[in-house]
Design an enzyme around this catalytic site. Structure first.
Site, PDB file in Angstrom:
ATOM      1  N   ASP A 190       0.801  -1.228   0.000  1.00 39.09           N
ATOM      2  CA  ASP A 190       0.000   0.000   0.000  1.00 39.09           C
ATOM      3  C   ASP A 190       0.831   1.273   0.000  1.00 39.09           C
ATOM      4  O   ASP A 190       0.350   2.325   0.392  1.00 39.09           O
ATOM      5  CB  ASP A 190      -0.934  -0.011   1.222  1.00 39.09           C
ATOM      6  CG  ASP A 190      -2.076   0.981   1.078  1.00 39.09           C
ATOM      7  OD1 ASP A 190      -2.479   1.264  -0.061  1.00 39.09           O
ATOM      8  OD2 ASP A 190      -2.557   1.483   2.108  1.00 39.09           O
ATOM      9  N   HIS A 227       3.826   4.471   6.227  1.00 37.54           N
ATOM     10  CA  HIS A 227       3.344   5.142   5.024  1.00 37.54           C
ATOM     11  C   HIS A 227       2.092   5.990   5.211  1.00 37.54           C
ATOM     12  O   HIS A 227       1.693   6.681   4.270  1.00 37.54           O
ATOM     13  CB  HIS A 227       3.129   4.133   3.897  1.00 37.54           C
ATOM     14  CG  HIS A 227       1.790   3.475   3.901  1.00 37.54           C
ATOM     15  ND1 HIS A 227       1.525   2.342   4.614  1.00 37.54           N
ATOM     16  CD2 HIS A 227       0.636   3.793   3.279  1.00 37.54           C
ATOM     17  CE1 HIS A 227       0.274   1.985   4.425  1.00 37.54           C
ATOM     18  NE2 HIS A 227      -0.300   2.844   3.619  1.00 37.54           N
TER      19      HIS A 227
END
Length: 684
Positions: free
Chosen positions: A37, A243
């Site tokens: 992701d 992230h």
């Protein structure tokens, strides 16, 4: 972690500490990098992965690209230096990497699998992965029911490593397609700018931790004890590279915690820098009656002396918030030297609309933009129009507020013009002009600074931001023509087009870069540097830097309040490396550390000398298991050459290591383009 913004050494520490944990807990290291992701991937990553024992790579996110369909889902990914990892992804049209077990998911994923010509199986992850939870009992029961269901692909559960091993054993590797370079993600470009304070603190923490380790290691090389590990603050930094933290796409509570934690890391690293520099002075500077200043260079590039201090130094210039000092001396890479006062280079001159030294003449218009930068050494104008235009663009993406910048953002913008221009510093070491701009309820204040001993023009920026859904950019039309611009990335640079010939080119309207972007033609170029921003654009002859965003979701107060950072323009001769761009970027991001000392006379110590091919420093740190030191260097520009390492008495060059600090053989001192090498320095 995010795979666009961390420096190369941060990626190394992610793998070093992660693999050490995995080995201690499970008895082996991991072989697959699993990043489903993340929002794009630096081309420096394949070499780093292989150096840490990881030979496989998985991501799902490239399926989200909004313009072009990524052509491969089973391929070799080749990095900057030519290293290759086996890469795989799948396209589940029903739930992405949070797959269910049902006929639509299974048939859709198999239908989309383009690698079936090379291998008869694809992975499909099932369960609740985004937020955790894993597969449910119902999913497992349906998997058993559908395992051999007519007209559906066969299903079986497997280990990820077994899948990659099967691909390597059954697929003809020579026939697998290869993707060379960056895996650019054509979406979520706003994450390069959202939550600017986190990004600034992240950069500071990275640079200061490396500098603290270098100073401690220099102390060990001159006879001090081996420095203590800084693994604890490193781990806090690495956690905040997750992230959805570093990209600025987290909720308010996470962002508050990240700012606090990263601020503490910067403080700890600063204390370690001071303590280790004091220890270096005690070990190496014979005491005397002369009041001096021990200055150290924690990088490999030679640096001119430019000191910023909170206390007065002999010969220094008082400025707002402290004192500045320059010298005509140069501090070599990994050198520490005692200076006795400053010696400002002559030629610095300033007025309310002009800054000039021996290198450049800078003229500022009434609107606050830079009307001219005349390169006195090259005898040419640097700009092709007004420089440092500050523009605010309406920033209301179609979806994913904190994540996205839409391609048409430039269609609706307004330039911020100056309300006041004032000379605030007039030498002899540095001159500066303050420019105030107002936009709606926000204030942008800049000091345009010129040191006496550099062509670099700094823009020290303070922003009090009180508005929503605006993208703030600095724009620079340059008198340079080049089809590609270079952007610093992990352990090297990535070149990207300055044109929009194809849809692939046009999709890269906002791109990632670290400490600099550079536009060069044969013999001359101009670099745009910064100390805590990551979003750039390059179009035609224009370079631009994204300064700030203000999304409202998922954090309704994103980027609200005060921001402080600096960016700079640096004209240079030759290529970016030949012209000193890396050295100036290092200086902007990590000022030369210094401490006062009483010395008997001039002192220069450079216990570790690296000569030969130009390299960048990854780390000089204590060995994880042992009392040696780890030296990690890399070739930053795509060149070749040999390195010579000169060590002090009592130290020898040991074996070469991989990134997990495991021996790989005799030290190889030859560098190929973008090569990373790690050496063990041992006590003899």
């Amino acid at each position: 972690p995010d795979a666009n913004m961390p420096a190369g050494e941060s990626l190394v520490r992610q793998l070093l500490y992660g693999q050490r944990y995995f080995r201690a807990r499970f008895g082996s290291i991991h072989k697959t990098c699993w990043l489903p992701d993340c929002f794009g991937f630096t081309p420096g990553l394949p070499q780093v992965l292989l150096g840490a024992g990881i030979e496989n790579f998985f991501t799902h996110k490239l399926n989200w690209s909004e313009t072009n369909e990524f052509p491969y889902d089973l391929f070799w990914w080749e990095g900057l230096d030519g290293s290759r990892v086996l890469a795989h992804g799948f396209h589940n049209p029903e739930g992405g990497y949070n797959g269910d077990v049902d006929p639509a998911t299974v048939t859709g994923t198999w239908r989309n699998f383009r690698g079936k010509a090379h291998h008869a199986e694809s992975l499909l992850t099932v369960g609740f992965g985004d937020g955790a939870g894993g597969p449910t009992p119902e999913m497992l029961e349906r998997a058993r029911a559908l395992q051999y269901f007519p007209a559906l692909p066969e299903l079986r559960f497997t280990r990820v490593q077994d899948f990659y091993d099967d691909v390597r054993s059954t697929a003809d590797g020579a026939l697998l397609p290869a993707w060379v370079g960056e895996l650019y993600f054509e979406l979520h470009r706003g994450t390069l700018t959202s939550q600017g304070r986190i990004k600034y603190l992240h950069r500071r923490a990275e640079r200061d931790l490396v500098a603290a380790e270098v100073l401690g290691s220099l102390g060990a090389l001159v006879g001090n004890e081996s420095p203590e590990s800084l693994e604890d603050p490193w781990r806090i930094l690495l956690r905040n590279e997750f992230h959805d933290i570093l990209p600025g796409s987290s909720v308010r509570e996470v962002n508050d915690a990240a700012e606090s934690e990263l601020g503490n890391v910067v403080e700890q690293a600063g204390e370690a820098i001071h303590e280790r520099l004091v220890a270096l002075a005690c070990a190496s500077v014979p005491p005397g009656d002369e009041r001096g200043l021990l200055v150290a260079n924690p990088d490999l590039s030679a640096r001119p002396v430019r000191i910023e201090s909170s206390h007065e130094l002999e010969g220094s210039q008082a400025v707002d918030g402290g004192y500045v000092l320059t010298s005509e001396e140069t501090i070599l890479g990994l050198e520490a030297r005692v200076l006795f006062g400053g010696s400002a280079r002559s030629g610095l001159d300033a007025s309310p609309d002009r800054l000039e030294n021996d290198f450049v003449a800078v003229h500022i218009g009434e609107d606050g933009a830079i009307s001219s930068v005349w390169d006195k050494v090259a005898g040419r104008e640097t700009l092709a129009g007004r420089g440092n235009q500050i523009w605010a663009y309406v920033d209301k993406p179609r979806a994913w507020d904190a994540w996205d910048v839409d391609a048409g953002y430039a269609d609706d913008g307004k330039e911020l013009v100056a309300g006041a221009v004032e000379l605030v510093e007039d030498g002899p070491h540095r001159a500066a002009i303050r420019i105030d701009r107002r936009f709606r309820d926000s204030v942008v204040t800049q000091e345009v600074r010129l040191w006496c001993n550099s062509a670099r023009i700094d823009f020290a920026t303070s922003i009090d931001w009180r508005d929503r859904h605006w993208l703030l950019k600095s724009r620079w039309p340059l008198a340079v023509r080049a089809a590609r611009a270079a952007f610093e990335t992990a352990f090297g640079v990535v070149e990207r087009p300055t044109h929009r010939n194809t849809s692939w080119d046009a999709a890269q309207f906002e791109v990632a870069g670290h400490r600099f972007a550079d536009l060069s033609e044969p013999g001359y170029g101009v670099a745009l540097l910064n100390d805590g921003r990551y979003g750039y654009h390059a179009l035609g002859n224009e370079l631009g830097l994204s300064l700030l965003r203000a999304p409202a979701y998922p954090d309704p107060l994103a980027d609200e309040g005060s921001h402080s950072f600096t960016y700079a323009l640096f004209p240079h001769a030759g290529s970016w490396l030949e012209g000193g761009v890396l050295a100036e970027a290092e200086d902007l991001n990590r000022r030369l550390p210094s401490v006062p000392c009483n010395a008997a006379g001039p002192v220069s110590l450079r216990p570790l000398k690296l000569e030969g091919v130009r390299l960048g420093l990854g780390a000089l740190k204590p060995q994880e298991d042992g009392d040696g030191l780890i030296l990690r260097v890399y070739e930053p520009a795509g060149a070749r050459g040999a390195l010579d390492i000169d060590l002090p008495r009592g130290w020898i060059l040991g074996p070469e290591l991989n990134l997990l600090e495991t021996e790989t053989g005799e030290p190889n001192l030859h560098f190929t383009p973008f090569k990373i090498r790690t050496y063990l320095l041992q006590r003899s």
